[in-house]
Structure formats: C-alpha cells, structure tokens
Design a protein around this motif. Structure first.
Motif, PDB file in Angstrom:
ATOM      1  N   GLY A 119       6.738  67.044 -24.700  1.00 45.83           N
ATOM      2  CA  GLY A 119       5.992  68.588 -24.810  1.00 45.83           C
ATOM      3  C   GLY A 119       6.991  69.896 -24.977  1.00 45.83           C
ATOM      4  N   ALA A 120       7.081  71.026 -25.307  1.00 50.70           N
ATOM      5  CA  ALA A 120       7.167  72.460 -25.275  1.00 50.70           C
ATOM      6  C   ALA A 120       8.120  72.843 -24.873  1.00 50.70           C
ATOM      7  N   LEU A 121       9.556  72.161 -25.136  1.00 52.71           N
ATOM      8  CA  LEU A 121      10.990  72.272 -24.594  1.00 52.71           C
ATOM      9  C   LEU A 121      11.420  73.435 -24.637  1.00 52.71           C
ATOM     10  N   ASP A 122      10.275  74.252 -24.977  1.00 50.75           N
ATOM     11  CA  ASP A 122      10.771  75.566 -25.068  1.00 50.75           C
ATOM     12  C   ASP A 122       9.563  76.535 -23.908  1.00 50.75           C
ATOM     13  N   LEU A 123       9.025  75.875 -23.506  1.00 56.95           N
ATOM     14  CA  LEU A 123       8.418  76.764 -22.796  1.00 56.95           C
ATOM     15  C   LEU A 123       9.146  77.540 -21.293  1.00 56.95           C
ATOM     16  N   VAL A 124       8.916  78.539 -21.317  1.00 54.25           N
ATOM     17  CA  VAL A 124       9.552  79.448 -19.764  1.00 54.25           C
ATOM     18  C   VAL A 124       9.019  78.852 -18.846  1.00 54.25           C
TER      19      VAL A 124
ATOM     20  N   LEU B 293      -3.366  64.638 -19.220  1.00 53.10           N
ATOM     21  CA  LEU B 293      -4.042  65.988 -17.703  1.00 53.10           C
ATOM     22  C   LEU B 293      -3.595  67.008 -18.659  1.00 53.10           C
ATOM     23  N   GLY B 294      -3.902  68.016 -19.606  1.00 58.67           N
ATOM     24  CA  GLY B 294      -4.036  69.073 -20.514  1.00 58.67           C
ATOM     25  C   GLY B 294      -2.374  69.315 -19.922  1.00 58.67           C
ATOM     26  N   LEU B 295      -1.723  69.059 -20.453  1.00 57.52           N
ATOM     27  CA  LEU B 295      -0.285  69.681 -19.856  1.00 57.52           C
ATOM     28  C   LEU B 295       0.531  70.635 -21.334  1.00 57.52           C
ATOM     29  N   ALA B 296       1.102  70.956 -21.155  1.00 59.30           N
ATOM     30  CA  ALA B 296       2.095  70.897 -22.460  1.00 59.30           C
ATOM     31  C   ALA B 296       3.285  70.535 -22.811  1.00 59.30           C
ATOM     32  N   ALA B 297       3.408  70.390 -21.445  1.00 63.47           N
ATOM     33  CA  ALA B 297       5.220  70.065 -21.164  1.00 63.47           C
ATOM     34  C   ALA B 297       5.222  68.889 -20.040  1.00 63.47           C
TER      35      ALA B 297
END
Length: 363
Positions: A18-23, A69-73
């Motif tokens: 998923g979004a690997l840049d998510l902090v 599950l509604g997750l970005a990562a």
C-alpha cells in the motif's frame, strides 16, 4: 517525530503493502487507533476493531485483505509479538534527561564521567566512581564510591548503586532499584533454632532466647552486559565474594537476589520472585511471578519455574517445575487432578463402607 511505513517495514523486517510513504506517529489497539497510528491487528480476532477506529495502516495477520478492511497500507510479519518489540523500541522516545551535567548534581572530583553522559538533577556520584560513555542518569539517583557502570546505561529516578558494584554495558534500572545493599546475614553465639530445625527436620530439644549478630558484607555485586532491573528490585552484595548476575538477565519489579547468588546468562524473573542466598543458577532460567528458590541450591540450565512455585531442592537442567514444594510440572498437574477427585473417592468409599456393613449384619 513520525516514520514512514517503508521505514517501519525495514526496521521490523516486515513486508509492506500500500501507501509506503504514509507517516506513522504512534501505535494503538485497532478500536482506539487514530489516523496517524499503526493499528495492532495481528490476529483475525482484532480485525473488527479496525472499523471502530480511524487507522489508515495496520500490522495484520498473514492473508488478511487490507483493502477490504479500509486501510491505505499494511505490514505483515512472521512473528507478531517479536515485531512488537522492534516497533515499540522505534516509537519509544525514552525518558527526558537533558544532555550534560545538571548544576544540582554532586559529583566527587575523583569520579570519571564518560563522553556524552547525561546526569540529571540531584544525582550523587561518589569517590572514584566510573560512568561509561553515553550513560543517562535520572534525578535523585546515587552511585557510591568506586562503582563502575558501563557505556549506554540508563538509570531512572531514585536508583541506588552501592560501593564497588561493577556493571556492564547497556544496563537499565527502573525507578527505585537498589544494587549493592547488605544481605541478610546474621549469626547467633550458640546454635540457633533455625540450625537445629534444619538438622532435625522440626524436632527441638530446647527453646531458648537468642539474639542476632551481623556478618558484614565485604563483597559487592558484579553485573554483566544488557541486564535490566525493574522498579524496586534489589540485589544484595556478597558476604566475602561478589553476588553475580550474568549478561542478558531481565528482572521484573519487586524481585530480590540475595547475597552470594550466582545467576547465569539470559535469565528472566517475573515480579515478586526471589532467589535466596548462595544459590547458583544456570543460563536461561525463567521464574514466574511470586516464585522462589531456597538457599544453597544448584539450578541447571534452561529451567522453567511456574508462577508461585517454591523450589526447595536442586533442579536438573531442562526441567519445568511447579507447586509447593516444587516437583516436575507434569507430576504437579497429575497430583492436582487427583486432589480434585478426592471428594468423589471419599463418597465412593463411604458407599462401600455402608455396603460392607450391611453385608456383615446379614451374615
């Protein structure tokens, strides 16, 4: 300060999707997680909680569909609890101890302070003490004369290190821990009641008044590398030789190690457990909460002591012990099963007695 999902994955040896840049700024249980928290949903049982929280990323069980599950990562790890150790280490800011030496600290002129050490308010360091590089010492800790503490140590508020104690690198002591107090070592002019009971197993020829005279502790304490002590845990100095704690040992809150104990490497003690004087343990001993080892025992390697177990005799390597007095775990469990059967057996015996009595009356 936050970490990108990619950075967390690298630190944990995890697989990230998923979004690997998510902090990520913290960790939380799924239902309480906010948008910058990493939800800890390593088991399908915790998956439902994700809908109740606001997490955008989670550590999930293998095979979970993070999109559904509604997750970005999501992160996936082979051993979740072990991964938790790395995650908490990454996110823990540690105690705030300002760099340098606080003006209120009292440090003897002969003490040696390593480079990069941080020493907090009202710390007292005695004559000839040596503090390793990058050590952090919180408020109101005291380090007595000629004690030596290795590099990267962390002593939290109110820790007491006694005279001539020697401690290795990366030592951690939680608030109130005491290393190097005198041990319980007293003697009577005549043979004491305790000595008599030990030799006779309870029979006493005479009961008389007695008083106790201290045997002073001339030894100290020697602790290896990577040892951690919980809050208010105490390790007593030896009578003549040092009490010894092997590298890698982890002691919980309110544990007690008595004088002259020699403890092997990588041992683990849960809260309120203790080891009596002059007992020697092997490596990788595990003691459950409120368990205890009597004095002058020999405990082998890889022994596991169940919670509340009291060990009164030597234990061979590899044994799992349980009960009071301690026996092999399987024997204790079988004894407990038999104990629970006693009411039924008593009832059966009573019925048999009635039957025999009636039979005898009829003859």
């Amino acid at each position: 300060m936050g970490y990108r999902i990619a950075e967390i994955a690298e630190a944990l040896g995890a697989r990230a999707e998923g979004a690997l840049d998510l902090v990520i700024e913290g960790a939380a249980e799924p239902a309480q997680a906010g948008p910058t928290d990493l939800a800890l949903a390593m088991d399908p049982r915790y998956g439902e909680g994700l809908a109740q929280g606001a997490a955008q990323a989670a550590i999930l069980w293998e095979g979970a569909d993070w999109r559904a599950l509604g997750l970005a990562a999501a992160l996936f790890v082979p051993r979740p609890r072990y991964a938790l150790s790395g995650l908490t280490r990454l996110l823990d800011p540690g105690p705030e101890i300002a760099p340098g030496i606080h003006p209120s600290a009292v440090i003897d002129a002969t003490a040696e302070i390593g480079a990069g050490a941080a020493i907090g308010p009202f710390v007292v360091i005695g004559r000839g003490a040596q503090i390793g590089a990058n050590a952090r010492i919180a408020a109101h800790a005291t380090i007595a004369e000629e004690a030596r503490i290795g590099a990267d140590a962390l002593l939290l508020a109110g820790v007491r290190i006694g005279a001539r104690v020697v401690i290795g690198d990366r030592f951690i002591a939680q608030p109130g821990a005491v290393v190097g107090a005198d041990g319980l070592s007293f003697v009577t002019p005549e043979k004491s009641g305790v000595e008599e009971v030990r030799s006779s197993l309870g029979q006493r020829s005479e009961i008389r008044a007695q008083s106790w005279t201290r045997i002073h502790s001339l030894g100290s304490v020697a602790i290896g590398d990577d040892v951690e002590l919980g809050a208010n845990t105490c390790i007593d100095r030896g009578t003549i030789r040092d009490t010894e704690i092997g590298s890698g040992c982890k002691l919980d809150n309110l544990c007690h190690i008595a004088h002259n104990v020699v403890m092997g490497r990588d041992c683990l003690m849960a809260a309120q457990s203790g080891i009596a004087g002059s007992t020697r343990t092997g490596d990788r001993l595990v003691m459950g909460g409120q368990s205890g080892l009597a004095d002058n025992l020999q405990i082998g390697d890889d022994v596991i002591i169940a919670a509340a177990t009291k060990v009164l005799s030597n234990v061979a390597s590899g044994r799992a012990m349980m009960g009071y007095p301690a026996v092999k775990m399987e024997s204790n469990i079988e004894s407990y099963k038999n104990l629970r059967r006693l009411p039924r057996l008593f009832a059966q015996v009573a019925e048999l007695q009635k039957a025999v009595s009636k039979l005898a009356q009829s003859e």
